[in-house]
Design a protein around this motif. Sequence first.
Motif, short mmCIF file in Angstrom:
data_model
loop_
_atom_site.label_atom_id
_atom_site.label_comp_id
_atom_site.label_asym_id
_atom_site.label_seq_id
_atom_site.Cartn_x
_atom_site.Cartn_y
_atom_site.Cartn_z
N ALA A 190 32.20 -0.13 17.16
CA ALA A 190 31.93 -1.54 17.20
C ALA A 190 33.24 -2.05 17.13
O ALA A 190 33.50 -3.08 17.45
CB ALA A 190 31.04 -1.80 16.06
N ALA A 191 34.43 -1.21 16.47
CA ALA A 191 35.80 -1.79 16.47
C ALA A 191 36.14 -1.54 18.04
O ALA A 191 37.41 -2.06 17.94
CB ALA A 191 36.52 -0.94 15.41
N GLY A 192 35.72 -0.86 18.82
CA GLY A 192 36.15 -0.92 20.27
C GLY A 192 36.61 0.65 20.74
O GLY A 192 37.13 0.95 21.79
N LEU A 193 36.34 1.81 19.99
CA LEU A 193 36.70 2.86 20.40
C LEU A 193 35.61 3.46 21.31
O LEU A 193 34.53 3.13 21.20
CB LEU A 193 36.86 3.91 19.15
CG LEU A 193 37.76 3.74 18.18
CD1 LEU A 193 37.75 4.75 16.93
CD2 LEU A 193 39.31 4.11 18.86
N PRO A 194 35.88 4.30 22.26
CA PRO A 194 34.74 5.05 23.08
C PRO A 194 34.05 5.86 22.17
O PRO A 194 34.80 6.29 21.04
CB PRO A 194 35.71 6.15 24.00
CG PRO A 194 36.83 5.38 23.95
CD PRO A 194 37.27 4.71 22.68
N GLU A 195 32.87 6.10 22.56
CA GLU A 195 31.77 6.73 21.57
C GLU A 195 32.08 8.19 21.19
O GLU A 195 32.17 8.56 20.26
CB GLU A 195 30.33 6.58 22.37
CG GLU A 195 29.24 7.03 21.21
CD GLU A 195 27.93 6.96 22.03
OE1 GLU A 195 27.01 7.57 21.55
OE2 GLU A 195 28.09 6.18 22.95
N ALA A 196 32.48 8.86 22.37
CA ALA A 196 32.82 10.07 22.08
C ALA A 196 34.19 10.42 21.28
O ALA A 196 34.07 11.24 20.28
CB ALA A 196 33.29 10.99 23.45
N LEU A 197 34.96 9.66 21.19
CA LEU A 197 36.16 9.60 20.56
C LEU A 197 35.85 9.29 19.21
O LEU A 197 36.39 9.77 18.30
CB LEU A 197 37.41 8.75 21.10
CG LEU A 197 38.52 8.55 20.02
CD1 LEU A 197 39.31 9.92 19.90
CD2 LEU A 197 39.60 7.68 20.70
N ALA A 198 35.10 8.26 18.88
CA ALA A 198 34.74 7.77 17.68
C ALA A 198 33.92 8.78 16.90
O ALA A 198 33.97 9.04 15.88
CB ALA A 198 34.02 6.51 17.73
N ALA A 199 33.16 9.60 17.58
CA ALA A 199 32.33 10.52 17.17
C ALA A 199 33.08 11.78 16.40
O ALA A 199 33.18 12.23 15.40
CB ALA A 199 31.31 11.02 17.96
N ARG A 200 34.42 12.01 17.33
CA ARG A 200 35.09 13.47 16.82
C ARG A 200 35.89 12.86 15.92
O ARG A 200 36.30 13.75 14.84
CB ARG A 200 36.05 13.60 18.09
CG ARG A 200 35.14 14.48 19.29
CD ARG A 200 36.15 15.00 20.22
NE ARG A 200 37.09 14.11 20.75
CZ ARG A 200 36.66 13.24 22.03
NH1 ARG A 200 35.72 13.55 22.52
NH2 ARG A 200 38.02 12.54 22.50
N LEU A 201 36.68 11.58 15.83
CA LEU A 201 37.26 11.23 14.73
C LEU A 201 36.53 11.06 13.30
O LEU A 201 37.10 11.58 12.49
CB LEU A 201 37.79 9.67 15.01
CG LEU A 201 38.75 9.70 15.94
CD1 LEU A 201 39.31 8.26 16.37
CD2 LEU A 201 40.22 10.70 15.87
#
Length: 267
Positions: A190-201
């Motif tokens: 929702a803050a603008g990160l790509p989905e895969a990156l957000a999941a890893r982070l």
Amino acid sequence: MQDIAGTTVLAGAGKMGGAMLTGWLARGLDPQRVIVVEPSPSPEISALAAQGVRLNPQGTATADTLVIAVKPQTFREAGPRLKPFVDPTTLVVSIMAGTTIASLQAVCGAKVVRAMPNTPAAIGRGVTVAVAAENVSAAQRAAADALLKATGAVEWIDDEALMDAVTAVSGSGPAYVFLLAEELARAGVAAGLPEALAARLARETVAGAGELLHRSELPAATLRQNVTSPGGTTAAALDVLMGHEGLQRLMIRAVAAATARSKDLAK
């Protein structure tokens, strides 16, 4: 596992029962002294028969220790079939949620330890809370402690009434942490990160913070404060999470709901 004498029978070798069995064997329990009763064994459990574990043997043998790891809703059906394993000296260790010592005594005998593990037991990082019936001996309690420690830490309590809250906090607690990782990832998207990156982070942050909490002797509140600079980004987020309708109230309501459900299961 020198505290474990005689024959140990494991009734139910699903995820939790299987994790316990793997832990016992890794800690040196003689597989030839283990009987597993599991109608639908996984390939992993079936493979243990090659190590000497007796899987679904014909007939029954009296158990020195019977560990019950079946689903609570199946206990009424399975319980009478387990009774032939029990004599007056057998220790019964149950990890079934919501199943009281009195219920276990009525079906399987009087020497009962009721325990509540959690799913990190699968990697040896679980925590189990246990309570013993009054007639369990010191030696039997030590045997139960050794069996339960095969999958992580063990805490003992004296008041069985606390087990409903234990179930709500540690038994169900891993699901709350997994939900945190899910929602942190969604918030990142929702803050603008790509989905895969957000999941890893989110995944690595939750896992790393948990490991830091595990290794540190500092209270969780102190570790939180160490991350939080006055007026910084973390403080801005915590103003939301710790606000009037924030995480504290939600967690109190969630644990209360799980506690109430645990009490319902015991009826």
